[in-house]
Motif scaffolding. Sequence first.
Motif, mmCIF file in Angstrom:
data_model
loop_
_atom_site.group_PDB
_atom_site.id
_atom_site.type_symbol
_atom_site.label_atom_id
_atom_site.label_comp_id
_atom_site.label_asym_id
_atom_site.label_seq_id
_atom_site.Cartn_x
_atom_site.Cartn_y
_atom_site.Cartn_z
ATOM 1 N N ASN A 65 31.074 -11.608 -6.845
ATOM 2 C CA ASN A 65 31.098 -11.356 -4.941
ATOM 3 C C ASN A 65 31.869 -12.816 -4.820
ATOM 4 O OD1 ASN A 65 30.093 -9.189 -4.577
ATOM 5 N ND2 ASN A 65 27.559 -10.008 -5.358
ATOM 6 N N GLY A 66 32.877 -13.262 -5.762
ATOM 7 C CA GLY A 66 33.284 -14.149 -5.069
ATOM 8 C C GLY A 66 34.801 -14.157 -6.215
ATOM 9 N N PHE A 67 35.107 -15.204 -6.514
ATOM 10 C CA PHE A 67 35.359 -16.672 -7.743
ATOM 11 C C PHE A 67 35.221 -17.252 -9.179
ATOM 12 C CE2 PHE A 67 38.680 -20.391 -8.880
ATOM 13 C CZ PHE A 67 39.704 -19.701 -9.599
ATOM 14 N N PHE A 68 35.693 -16.239 -10.110
ATOM 15 C CA PHE A 68 34.864 -17.624 -10.658
ATOM 16 C C PHE A 68 36.227 -17.810 -11.805
ATOM 17 C CE2 PHE A 68 33.366 -17.850 -15.329
ATOM 18 C CZ PHE A 68 32.296 -18.966 -14.972
ATOM 19 N N THR A 69 35.969 -18.967 -12.649
ATOM 20 C CA THR A 69 36.560 -19.453 -13.571
ATOM 21 C C THR A 69 35.971 -20.540 -14.544
ATOM 22 O OG1 THR A 69 39.032 -19.979 -14.682
ATOM 23 C CG2 THR A 69 38.395 -21.800 -12.509
ATOM 24 N N ASP A 70 36.293 -20.287 -16.353
ATOM 25 C CA ASP A 70 35.304 -20.828 -16.708
ATOM 26 C C ASP A 70 36.708 -21.748 -17.259
ATOM 27 O OD1 ASP A 70 36.427 -19.187 -18.137
ATOM 28 O OD2 ASP A 70 34.544 -18.908 -19.556
ATOM 29 N N ASN A 71 37.936 -21.419 -16.963
ATOM 30 C CA ASN A 71 39.413 -22.138 -17.326
ATOM 31 C C ASN A 71 39.735 -23.906 -16.533
ATOM 32 O OD1 ASN A 71 41.422 -22.541 -19.540
ATOM 33 N ND2 ASN A 71 42.545 -21.246 -18.483
ATOM 34 N N ALA A 72 38.353 -23.691 -15.651
ATOM 35 C CA ALA A 72 39.343 -25.047 -14.939
ATOM 36 C C ALA A 72 38.789 -26.584 -15.580
ATOM 37 C CB ALA A 72 38.141 -25.267 -13.935
ATOM 38 N N TRP A 73 39.243 -27.770 -14.452
ATOM 39 C CA TRP A 73 39.023 -28.992 -15.546
ATOM 40 C C TRP A 73 39.043 -30.153 -14.985
ATOM 41 C CZ3 TRP A 73 40.275 -27.779 -20.947
ATOM 42 C CH2 TRP A 73 41.251 -26.681 -21.265
ATOM 43 N N SER A 270 34.217 -15.679 2.555
ATOM 44 C CA SER A 270 34.838 -15.947 3.091
ATOM 45 C C SER A 270 36.018 -16.183 2.303
ATOM 46 C CB SER A 270 35.316 -17.264 3.859
ATOM 47 O OG SER A 270 34.623 -17.171 5.342
ATOM 48 N N VAL A 271 35.612 -15.481 0.410
ATOM 49 C CA VAL A 271 35.781 -15.611 -0.635
ATOM 50 C C VAL A 271 37.154 -14.644 -0.764
ATOM 51 C CG1 VAL A 271 35.172 -16.244 -3.007
ATOM 52 C CG2 VAL A 271 34.223 -17.046 -1.623
ATOM 53 N N THR A 272 38.166 -14.575 -1.444
ATOM 54 C CA THR A 272 38.678 -13.907 -2.913
ATOM 55 C C THR A 272 38.529 -14.574 -3.912
ATOM 56 O OG1 THR A 272 40.860 -12.943 -3.344
ATOM 57 C CG2 THR A 272 41.029 -15.975 -2.607
ATOM 58 N N GLY A 273 38.757 -12.969 -4.706
ATOM 59 C CA GLY A 273 38.565 -13.097 -6.402
ATOM 60 C C GLY A 273 39.834 -13.453 -6.662
ATOM 61 N N LEU A 274 41.227 -13.167 -6.227
ATOM 62 C CA LEU A 274 42.198 -13.585 -6.470
ATOM 63 C C LEU A 274 42.109 -14.723 -7.516
ATOM 64 C CD1 LEU A 274 44.522 -12.464 -4.028
ATOM 65 C CD2 LEU A 274 43.666 -11.163 -6.011
ATOM 66 N N GLU A 275 43.294 -14.908 -8.576
ATOM 67 C CA GLU A 275 43.218 -16.664 -9.497
ATOM 68 C C GLU A 275 44.444 -16.870 -8.985
ATOM 69 O OE1 GLU A 275 42.281 -18.457 -13.113
ATOM 70 O OE2 GLU A 275 41.234 -16.772 -12.176
ATOM 71 N N PRO A 276 44.193 -19.302 -8.213
ATOM 72 C CA PRO A 276 44.890 -19.494 -8.342
ATOM 73 C C PRO A 276 46.402 -19.595 -8.834
ATOM 74 C CG PRO A 276 43.547 -20.483 -8.061
ATOM 75 C CD PRO A 276 42.731 -18.886 -9.047
ATOM 76 N N GLU A 277 47.688 -19.725 -9.023
ATOM 77 C CA GLU A 277 48.796 -19.447 -9.489
ATOM 78 C C GLU A 277 48.453 -21.160 -10.693
ATOM 79 O OE1 GLU A 277 52.425 -19.555 -7.840
ATOM 80 O OE2 GLU A 277 51.982 -17.434 -7.332
#
Length: 314
Positions: A65-73, A270-277
Amino acid sequence: RWFMPIHNPKATSLVRVLTAVWIVLSSGCAPEVPSKKVLLIGIDGVRTDILASANTPNIDKLAENGFFTDNAWTRPPTVSGPGWSNMLTGVWPDKHLVEGNDFSGNNYRSYSDFLTLIEQAEPSLETVAVVNWLPLGGEDSGGPVISDAIDTMIAFDGYETGYTLADERGVALAVEQLTESDPDLLFVYLGNTDMVGHEFGSLSEEYRLEVENADRLVGVLVDAVRGRPSFSGEDWLILISTDHGRRDDGGHGGDSEEERRIFFLASGPSVTGLEPEDKVQIVDVAPTALAHLGIAVEDRWKLDGRVVGLSTVD
């Protein structure tokens, strides 16, 4: 003349909408705007591949129900002092000047933690922190990272009881804040994942189980948020991240991918699941929380991060 009414779902919906608008206009009342709130959960020293393999239903549900990445730094040095400073100030070590777990040379006077920035920009908002690693909220080792300008600081020493009990206590105190007070920004720190990683190594069963235990504590906090009597009128942004990764042996501090790679989760209406560029970084936490609370980032703050995951922000 008599006419047989024909059921038209679109027409019915339109009538309902127009009726609702007429009621609002005739009553002179505007629709209630949800109150924006933020829960930031910081879990110390989580390695992303172990997080991916562990059983974490609470984090998984938030990610759905939001945005998740395990490719952050994050950046080196990949230890807790600079890591939490990066997250909480939204700037890198060349600005906050914390290079290790000795905070004595910090430049927090010029680059404040974002809870303090909230107090400066909008004093009416209630800011709360619950931490069991003392430099985050006390004067231990040259701290605190979070200044005494915030409304409520609950800080205690996790080493006294051990971090297993300290994390349980910290979550219980945070739940108390959620049920008995009205925080607009609540930061909760969990430290036992890092302790277990150092003791048993990152590839151990003990470490994986502690990551799963941290997920259980996340569930307790989320349940407390959703159990608030005022929850239906609130728009909670739940942010979860970590300060650094770790090597196979459980250590960290260097420049390897395993040590620099972290995760970033933002969940809520208020969260989108879209991956930022651009790649997501640890310094993005602070501006994202500020944006959700409606606080415009001032140029003089010189933040290095940007807003991530919010549907209302380009």
